[in-house]
Design a protein around this motif. Sequence first.
Motif, PDB file in Angstrom:
ATOM      1  N   HIS A 141      16.904   9.298  55.488  1.00  0.00           N
ATOM      2  CA  HIS A 141      17.944   8.518  56.165  1.00  0.00           C
ATOM      3  C   HIS A 141      18.961   8.041  55.135  1.00  0.00           C
ATOM      4  O   HIS A 141      18.671   7.943  53.948  1.00  0.00           O
ATOM      5  N   TYR A 190      18.896   0.062  55.271  1.00  0.00           N
ATOM      6  CA  TYR A 190      18.620   0.798  56.512  1.00  0.00           C
ATOM      7  C   TYR A 190      17.889  -0.079  57.519  1.00  0.00           C
ATOM      8  O   TYR A 190      16.940  -0.784  57.190  1.00  0.00           O
ATOM      9  N   TYR A 248      16.785  -0.275  62.039  1.00  0.00           N
ATOM     10  CA  TYR A 248      16.586   0.527  63.258  1.00  0.00           C
ATOM     11  C   TYR A 248      16.028  -0.390  64.341  1.00  0.00           C
ATOM     12  O   TYR A 248      15.511  -1.479  64.054  1.00  0.00           O
ATOM     13  N   ARG A 249      16.114   0.057  65.598  1.00  0.00           N
ATOM     14  CA  ARG A 249      15.498  -0.683  66.704  1.00  0.00           C
ATOM     15  C   ARG A 249      14.049  -0.243  66.836  1.00  0.00           C
ATOM     16  O   ARG A 249      13.767   0.952  66.941  1.00  0.00           O
ATOM     17  N   LYS A 293      14.125  -2.194  57.559  1.00  0.00           N
ATOM     18  CA  LYS A 293      12.949  -1.449  57.106  1.00  0.00           C
ATOM     19  C   LYS A 293      12.466  -1.889  55.718  1.00  0.00           C
ATOM     20  O   LYS A 293      11.281  -1.848  55.426  1.00  0.00           O
ATOM     21  N   THR A 331      22.753   0.187  59.585  1.00  0.00           N
ATOM     22  CA  THR A 331      22.786   1.658  59.574  1.00  0.00           C
ATOM     23  C   THR A 331      24.086   2.181  60.171  1.00  0.00           C
ATOM     24  O   THR A 331      24.671   3.143  59.670  1.00  0.00           O
TER      25      THR A 331
END
Length: 381
Positions: free
Chosen positions: A35, A41, A43-44, A53, A199
């Motif tokens: 990524h 970074y 994310y859901r 993360k 992100t």
Amino acid sequence: FNYIVVGSGFAGSVIAERIANVLNQKVLIIEKRNHIGGNCYDYRDENNIIVHKYGPHLFHTDYKEVFDYLSNFTDWHIYHHKVLAFVDGKKIPLPFNLNSIYEVFPQELAKGLEVRLIEKYGYGTKIPILELLKEEDKDLKFLANYVYEKIYKNYTMKQWGLKPEEISPQVTARVPIYVSRDNRYFTDKYQVIPKDGYTKIFERMLNHPNIKIMLNTDFKEVISIDFESKKIYFLGQEFKGKLIFTGMIDELFNFKYGFLPYRSLDLRFETIEQEYYQEAPVVNYPNDYDFTRITEFKHIHPVKSDKTTILKEYPKAYQPNVDIPYYPVFTKENQELYNKYKEEADKFENLVLVGRLAEYRYYDMDDVVKRALEVFEERIK
């Protein structure tokens, strides 16, 4: 390609974006992970909560130019970060301030300490803890010892595996005492969180026909360096463009002088079956448990959910090629080791080092964006 960037965190991505948009040149990004975005970074998760993360990232800056630049790639939510410390069974505001004094001491004692602090340092000032420890005044010395022992010492030893006095002042100055009633963790002019997470900033920044990205690729698979002739090769061909390197400087030179030390983290996420777990986004645990802090992401990115996601951080020694290098360990001998690598790097005309791992220094997000914009202007444009 005239430009190759190794790493797609803020350092690499900002420079790639500038090359693509300002110079209208093609640029290749080589990224080891699967990524973009480096340690920023997010994310859901399965609870529809945006989680970071690699640990909490909170944007705060006094640099208008950095805020304006990043505003090209995101809308913002206003967000003032708050941190509590679990001390003697109570959760008190951090950085330690006048409100904290009244939380932990009896009213009369607290009042006396408040008067002493304001008389000596003035209201609204910040005092590094190691400076306060040098106090002659017995009441201020009592306060300094309390804060040092209860809030600072054990947290620092957990985080760094060192005693506070063994660590560089640039690290210890990060946690001052505030002579103030301001419970915010930061006091910068711009304190925000990206509306759609970090992100998305990187996706928008790198969404350009001039930018190509190779994910899951260690730079050593495609780049080789001839240390004698000072030439750089890409896929076996001599590369005469500029190599912008944001990875670990010791790895770039095959660890020829030895490994630069880092601290790493064991990050453990948990889903909790309740709406909220704790009163603040982050609660530090200086003296209890093996983790340093618990982050609850729902406080940072609010969302309707019956569950909540928390993160416990367990600091650990960094094992090369196993762990993620999070924090450079600032000591005199480590700086000297870095300087040896830096001297090697300076012999290459077309090599540009930028970022936390390449420059072996701690950067907040705004600092690394500012640095990348400066490096672009000075070394690349």
